[in-house]
Design a protein around this motif. Structure first.
Motif, PDB file in Angstrom:
ATOM      1  N   ILE A  29       0.833  -1.201   0.000  1.00  0.00           N
ATOM      2  CA  ILE A  29       0.000   0.000   0.000  1.00  0.00           C
ATOM      3  C   ILE A  29       0.867   1.249   0.000  1.00  0.00           C
ATOM      4  O   ILE A  29       0.608   2.218  -0.735  1.00  0.00           O
ATOM      5  CB  ILE A  29      -0.945  -0.019   1.211  1.00  0.00           C
ATOM      6  N   ARG A  30       1.917   1.237   0.821  1.00  0.00           N
ATOM      7  CA  ARG A  30       2.806   2.408   0.874  1.00  0.00           C
ATOM      8  C   ARG A  30       3.418   2.678  -0.491  1.00  0.00           C
ATOM      9  O   ARG A  30       3.534   3.832  -0.925  1.00  0.00           O
ATOM     10  CB  ARG A  30       3.908   2.178   1.912  1.00  0.00           C
ATOM     11  N   LEU A  31       3.837   1.609  -1.180  1.00  0.00           N
ATOM     12  CA  LEU A  31       4.490   1.805  -2.474  1.00  0.00           C
ATOM     13  C   LEU A  31       3.512   2.357  -3.506  1.00  0.00           C
ATOM     14  O   LEU A  31       3.831   3.303  -4.232  1.00  0.00           O
ATOM     15  CB  LEU A  31       5.091   0.492  -2.958  1.00  0.00           C
ATOM     16  N   PHE A  32       2.315   1.773  -3.563  1.00  0.00           N
ATOM     17  CA  PHE A  32       1.331   2.222  -4.545  1.00  0.00           C
ATOM     18  C   PHE A  32       0.923   3.671  -4.300  1.00  0.00           C
ATOM     19  O   PHE A  32       0.885   4.486  -5.224  1.00  0.00           O
ATOM     20  CB  PHE A  32       0.097   1.323  -4.510  1.00  0.00           C
ATOM     21  N   VAL A  33       0.585   3.976  -3.054  1.00  0.00           N
ATOM     22  CA  VAL A  33       0.137   5.328  -2.737  1.00  0.00           C
ATOM     23  C   VAL A  33       1.285   6.321  -2.872  1.00  0.00           C
ATOM     24  O   VAL A  33       1.083   7.504  -3.142  1.00  0.00           O
ATOM     25  CB  VAL A  33      -0.474   5.379  -1.321  1.00  0.00           C
TER      26      VAL A  33
END
Length: 263
Positions: free
Chosen positions: A142-146
């Motif tokens: 999630i951190r990478l995508f966002v």
């Protein structure tokens, strides 16, 4: 497939009407357990969604503008109902799995019962371990995508989409951990030999790597390996078990042939 009347019915046979009544009874028990668990799951939906959104709180604390939103009038209720359904299925699983086994297992032969019970005993903990692995890598993904959100923009994430993404990831990793058990089950059934399983190790490694890359974003190599490596280890463990089963099966067949020749 009840055991009632076993003394007067040593073969434990039952007419079709009896099977239908037994199935109806066990289906009702499973259904009531699911409904009760789903009602409880509805009250756990909000805390679970907050737990799933914890990575977003960390991103906000780091200065990245991201928010989890309800995008239409019915979405809040829809998300909580879907979470309640999922939790109801999971929380009631000991009851409905037991009812399913109680209906099916008495009709099986001794060796078939051992196969089925062994499959359940191995698959359940592996599925839980796979879900735990998916849960572990979820915040990193999630951190990478966002993190791709451009400067000056705010990432508004729909609650329904966020829940679907999280559930699919966790569930997919859980199912992938069960696949080696299916391989062993096919070997026990005589469909797949241990030698064939070993021979296909390259394809297994490739499939595990591709699966890890598919469920994790590009550039998250660590998360990919966290998913792929256990799958490869489980595959080789399944191959080792299959080879042992084949060796014992060959010994039994050899002993039977020897006894038949002596007779």
């Amino acid at each position: 497939m009840a055991r009632k009347g076993r003394q007067s019915n040593p073969e434990a046979t039952m007419r079709l009407a009896g099977h239908l009544r037994e199935f109806k009874r066990r289906f009702l028990i499973s259904g009531v357990a699911f409904v009760v668990a789903a009602i409880g799951g509805f009250f756990l939906a909000a805390p679970l969604l907050q737990l799933l959104s914890a990575p977003l709180d960390e991103l906000q604390a780091s200065g990245l503008p991201v928010e989890l939103n309800v995008t239409n009038i019915t979405q809040a209720l829809d998300v909580q109902m879907r979470i309640a359904f999922f939790l109801g299925l999971i929380l009631s699983s000991p009851i409905w799995i037991w009812q399913l086994l109680a209906f099916v297992v008495p009709a099986l032969r001794g060796i078939e019962r051992r196969y089925v019970l062994g499959f359940i005993a191995a698959a359940v903990p592996l599925f839980v371990a796979g879900c735990a692995t998916g849960w572990f890598v979820l915040p990193r993904i999630i951190r990478l995508f966002v993190g791709f959100t451009p400067d000056g923009f705010t990432a508004f994430l729909g609650a329904s989409d966020y829940w679907d993404f999280s559930l699919k990831l966790v569930f997919a990793v859980g199912v992938s951990y069960v696949l080696p058990v299916i391989v062993v089950f096919l070997n026990l059934a005589g469909v797949l030999s241990g030698a064939a399983i070993i021979k296909g190790w390259r394809w297994a490694v490739l499939a595990a790597t591709l699966f890890g890359a598919f469920v994790t974003p590009a550039g998250e190599v660590l998360s990919m390996f966290i998913i792929a490596v256990p799958m490869v280890v489980l595959y080789f463990a399944a191959a080792g078990i299959a080879l042992l089963v084949d060796r014992r099966r060959a010994k039994r067949e050899s002993a039977l042939e020897s006894s038949g020749a002596a007779a």
